[in-house]
Design an enzyme around this catalytic site. Sequence first.
Site, PDB file in Angstrom:
ATOM      1  N   HIS A  59       0.852  -1.184   0.000  1.00 35.99           N
ATOM      2  CA  HIS A  59       0.000   0.000   0.000  1.00 35.99           C
ATOM      3  C   HIS A  59       0.889   1.235   0.000  1.00 35.99           C
ATOM      4  O   HIS A  59       1.935   1.252   0.663  1.00 35.99           O
ATOM      5  CB  HIS A  59      -0.915   0.008   1.237  1.00 35.99           C
ATOM      6  CG  HIS A  59      -2.062   0.966   1.135  1.00 35.99           C
ATOM      7  ND1 HIS A  59      -1.916   2.303   1.411  1.00 35.99           N
ATOM      8  CD2 HIS A  59      -3.366   0.778   0.800  1.00 35.99           C
ATOM      9  CE1 HIS A  59      -3.095   2.908   1.249  1.00 35.99           C
ATOM     10  NE2 HIS A  59      -3.980   2.017   0.877  1.00 35.99           N
TER      11      HIS A  59
ATOM     12  N   ASP B 167      -7.823  -3.960  -0.579  1.00 33.30           N
ATOM     13  CA  ASP B 167      -8.375  -4.042  -1.930  1.00 33.30           C
ATOM     14  C   ASP B 167      -8.353  -5.478  -2.464  1.00 33.30           C
ATOM     15  O   ASP B 167      -9.248  -5.882  -3.206  1.00 33.30           O
ATOM     16  CB  ASP B 167      -7.594  -3.119  -2.870  1.00 33.30           C
ATOM     17  CG  ASP B 167      -7.694  -1.663  -2.465  1.00 33.30           C
ATOM     18  OD1 ASP B 167      -8.826  -1.195  -2.261  1.00 33.30           O
ATOM     19  OD2 ASP B 167      -6.657  -1.002  -2.336  1.00 33.30           O
TER      20      ASP B 167
END
Length: 431
Positions: A308, A366
């Site tokens: 991330h 995600d």
Amino acid sequence: MTEDKKTATLSLNGQSYDLPILSPSTGPDVIDIRKLYGQAGVFTYDPGFTSTASCDSTITYIDGELGELLHRGYPIDQLAAKSHYLEVCYLLLYGELPTAADLEKFESTITRHTMIHEQMHYFFRGFRRDAHPMATMVGVVGAMSAFYHDSTDIADPHQREIASHRLIAKMPTIAAMAYKYSIGQPFMYPRNDLDYAANFLQMCFAVPAEHYHVDPILARAMDRIFTLHADHEQNASTSTVRLASSSGANPFACIAAGIACLWGPAHGGANQACLEMLKEIGTPDRIPEFIARAKDKNDPFRLMGFGHRVYKNFDPRATVMKQSADEVLDLLGVENNPILATAKELERAALADDYFAEKKLFPNVDFYSGIILEAMGFPTSMFTPIFAVSRTVGWVSQWKEQLADPQHKIGRPRQLYLGSTARDYVDIEDR
């Protein structure tokens, strides 16, 4: 935020300027440069604003190094495990967890705002059937200001409150209608006997011809997706909402601007990109090939849904989302879905590989949310609209906070101009 006696000194052309240092309740200190241009005649240069605090806020705090995400001081993993979306909405909006009576009143208010103006149904029919649901949502949410005139006066606290409730309540309805319209099915009205997440699922998947039962495991997973995406500090779409709001735009225009920004694949489309990557891999037996490509610096391929930009350690939302993904896959199975089978094997292979552990490339929120939404039957085109539903409360909370800020000013970023200097106009026959 507290201001202490610390200062930073900038030396420029033999002249020194003392800049105040502001200390937050947690996180790095901030150098106050508001008077720098007036005193020294220079701007600062920070593409992407990655080192610039554009506001002060009490809503959300992220520590990317520690993998920490706090809403009003509460860790996101505790909220996701022990709370539910509308309770987190209340927390973000009002600063404290609600009492039982407060929560019951808030849930009732949101539930009774879920229907949209009946005339807005005709607005959907102005779009082509193959329009992306996000395009539809940008238009419909922006058009809400044409229907709800009693909640567009941003100077009126009561109208701001009504607008906040309407946006949180109606966004799932609008997203579900955009989906139904795209697949040619009739709109399903919201039901007051269902909770927020279950109601969204029935509006997406029910049809008038038969009764639709919402499985509680799927509803809980949907609620967690909403909760884990509710706010994420001053990200691109939130900053867009704040910038639009700084001009005095009505709340529906501001949130429509946030939806438009979220549509970008570098922001809200991350879980869609993850599913597209899984489709590219195809089957579990091809995973070693793609893992080898991900390790090759000369290969443009990279694993989507791992690592991330903000979290340098691990995504604190991923653990809870993984639990939901496991529950959903146990319920629905993966045997007849090669994409989900590939996802499970990719997760196992990557977590067992020292390369990804050393690089701290762990599956993020995600990755797991994409798996859940795919298993539920949502097309990838609906992933970002669902993200928009989740994030609406964050946008609204940030919008309300900015309007109440006495230091609030219209946004006006500066620039490093590299174009032509002043020159005279040349008549066309002389060019």
